[in-house]
Design a protein around this motif. Structure first.
Motif, PDB file in Angstrom:
ATOM      1  N   CYS A  89      40.279 -99.021  72.147  1.00 14.13           N
ATOM      2  CA  CYS A  89      40.169-100.375  71.596  1.00 14.13           C
ATOM      3  C   CYS A  89      40.142-101.447  72.683  1.00 14.13           C
ATOM      4  N   GLY A  90      40.717-101.144  73.856  1.00 16.31           N
ATOM      5  CA  GLY A  90      40.736-102.138  74.928  1.00 16.31           C
ATOM      6  C   GLY A  90      41.764-103.238  74.743  1.00 16.31           C
ATOM      7  N   GLN A  91      42.512-103.204  73.660  1.00 16.19           N
ATOM      8  CA  GLN A  91      43.423-104.310  73.356  1.00 16.19           C
ATOM      9  C   GLN A  91      44.858-103.902  73.112  1.00 16.19           C
ATOM     10  N   CYS A  92      45.119-102.621  72.860  1.00 12.92           N
ATOM     11  CA  CYS A  92      46.499-102.223  72.550  1.00 12.92           C
ATOM     12  C   CYS A  92      47.320-102.196  73.841  1.00 12.92           C
ATOM     13  N   CYS A  95      46.051 -99.556  76.344  1.00 19.58           N
ATOM     14  CA  CYS A  95      44.793 -99.942  76.988  1.00 19.58           C
ATOM     15  C   CYS A  95      45.046-101.022  78.037  1.00 19.58           C
ATOM     16  N   CYS A 103      45.486 -94.742  74.083  1.00 23.81           N
ATOM     17  CA  CYS A 103      45.207 -95.889  73.212  1.00 23.81           C
ATOM     18  C   CYS A 103      45.684 -95.571  71.794  1.00 23.81           C
ATOM     19  N   THR A 104      46.413 -96.500  71.197  1.00 21.41           N
ATOM     20  CA  THR A 104      46.962 -96.224  69.859  1.00 21.41           C
ATOM     21  C   THR A 104      45.871 -96.262  68.792  1.00 21.41           C
TER      22      THR A 104
HETATM   23 ZN   LIG Z   1      43.791 -99.289  72.833  1.00 18.20          ZN
END
Ligand SMILES: [Zn+2]
Ligand SMILES: [Zn+2]
Length: 339
Positions: A89-92, A95, A103-104
């Motif tokens: 996701c690049g955001q958790c 990440c 990554c969750t």
């Molecule tokens: Zn993530």
């Protein structure tokens, strides 16, 4: 297009399915080589629960770009690629911490419900593409993913120069762990497996000592080569109760155990053996920077993965191969399908 569709335990027929349509940021890859992973077989039988039917498996693959989405500017049809199969996701929190492998919100191509590469074509988000150098064959390209897994496991494990390392399991990951431990400067490497054939390949790849625990006392062999206290480092590459227990019994007090195997969801282990001997158990999953480095490891010839590929066969043979591997009537280390 033709694809092997997993429809439920022990069911993965070859089907004619619609071709995937790329989203704006996706590319369509014509699969040239895809490895059959142990995790696919554990999914095929239903043992792991990590393949949810109906879906298409296959996460170790190389291919050629066939088409690109409207917003893709850095890639064009005809490029040789190898695909890193984990979508993150690049955001958790993981990440953002530089640990996209955990990554969750991750999804894996060819895992759970996401379609993968046991097919003529596969749709891939463009950020997962890596160039496959011209001098690396399609089949070797399909081995980049499992090599990355082993390199990550070894990167996460504190191995000192010339440490004796015990590797439990001589499947693809165990053997690639052997190659990676060698690269990292391990001393004696002991490999244990129940298959004489796999042990022979382990010796070909540089194992110093190979043990078949069905024929020899594994503990006695480990103590003979690593010293009476056990091995400073044990790598578990099977993922079942028996080998998880062996990893704890055969590591020395204060030693490091790395669990790579992922077959049984739940196992029972002697907790006190861990607590009173200050053993560190480390779980490792997938890879991060190792993916790009694995391509270079193969390209540069620092490791030769050829002995691990034991069968290259058309996609159509996939259902029979999966069945025979699951039954144990086929003892091939890595089978590569060529759609
Ligand atoms: Zn993530
Ligand atoms: Zn795999």
């Amino acid at each position: 297009m033709k694809a092997l569709v997993y429809e439920g335990p022990w069911q993965m027929p070859l089907r004619e399915v619609p071709e995937p349509e790329p989203g704006p940021e996706d590319v369509i890859v014509a699969v040239k080589a895809v490895g059959v992973c142990g995790s696919d077989i554990h999914g095929f039988t239903g043992a792991s629960g990590r393949r949810i039917p109906p879906m298409i498996m296959g996460h170790e693959f190389s291919g050629e770009i066939r088409a690109v989405g409207a917003a893709v500017t850095d890639h064009r049809p005809g490029e040789r690629v190898v695909v890193q199969p984990i979508i993150t996701c690049g955001q958790c929190i993981n990440c953002l911490a530089g640990l996209p492998n955990i990554c969750t919100n991750r999804r894996g191509l060819g895992m759970m419900t996401t379609n993968g590469a046991y097919a003529e074509l596969v749709c891939v988000p463009q950020q997962l593409l890596y160039e496959l150098p011209a001098e690396v064959s399609w089949e070797h390209g399909a081995l980049v993913e499992p090599l990355s897994v082993a390199m990550h496991a070894v990167n996460q494990t504190p191995i000192q120069l010339m440490d004796t390392v015990l590797i439990l399991g001589a499947g693809t990951i165990g053997l690639m762990t052997l190659l990676s431990c060698r690269l990292k400067g391990a001393g004696k490497i002991i490999v244990a497996d129940l298959s004489p054939h796999r042990l022979e390949v382990a010796r070909k790849l540089g194992a110093d000592v190979t043990v078949n625990p069905a024929a020899e006392d594994l503990g006695e062999v480990v103590r003979r080569y690593a010293g009476p206290a056990g091995a400073p480092v044990v790598m578990e590459a099977v993922g079942v109760t028996a080998t998880a227990r062996q990893s704890l019994e055969l590591v020395r007090p204060g030693g490091h155990v790395t669990w790579i195997g992922n077959a049984m969801p739940t196992i029972e282990i002697p907790m006190q053996q861990v607590v009173t001997r200050e053993v560190t158990i480390r779980g490792v999953y997938a890879f991060n920077v190792e993916f790009g480095r694995a391509i270079e490891t193969i390209r540069s010839g620092r490791v030769d993965v050829s002995p691990i590929i034991e069968q290259v066969t058309p996609l159509e043979e996939g259902p029979q191969i999966a069945h025979d591997l699951a039954k144990g009537t086929l003892d091939a280390i890595k089978v590569v399908l060529r759609p």
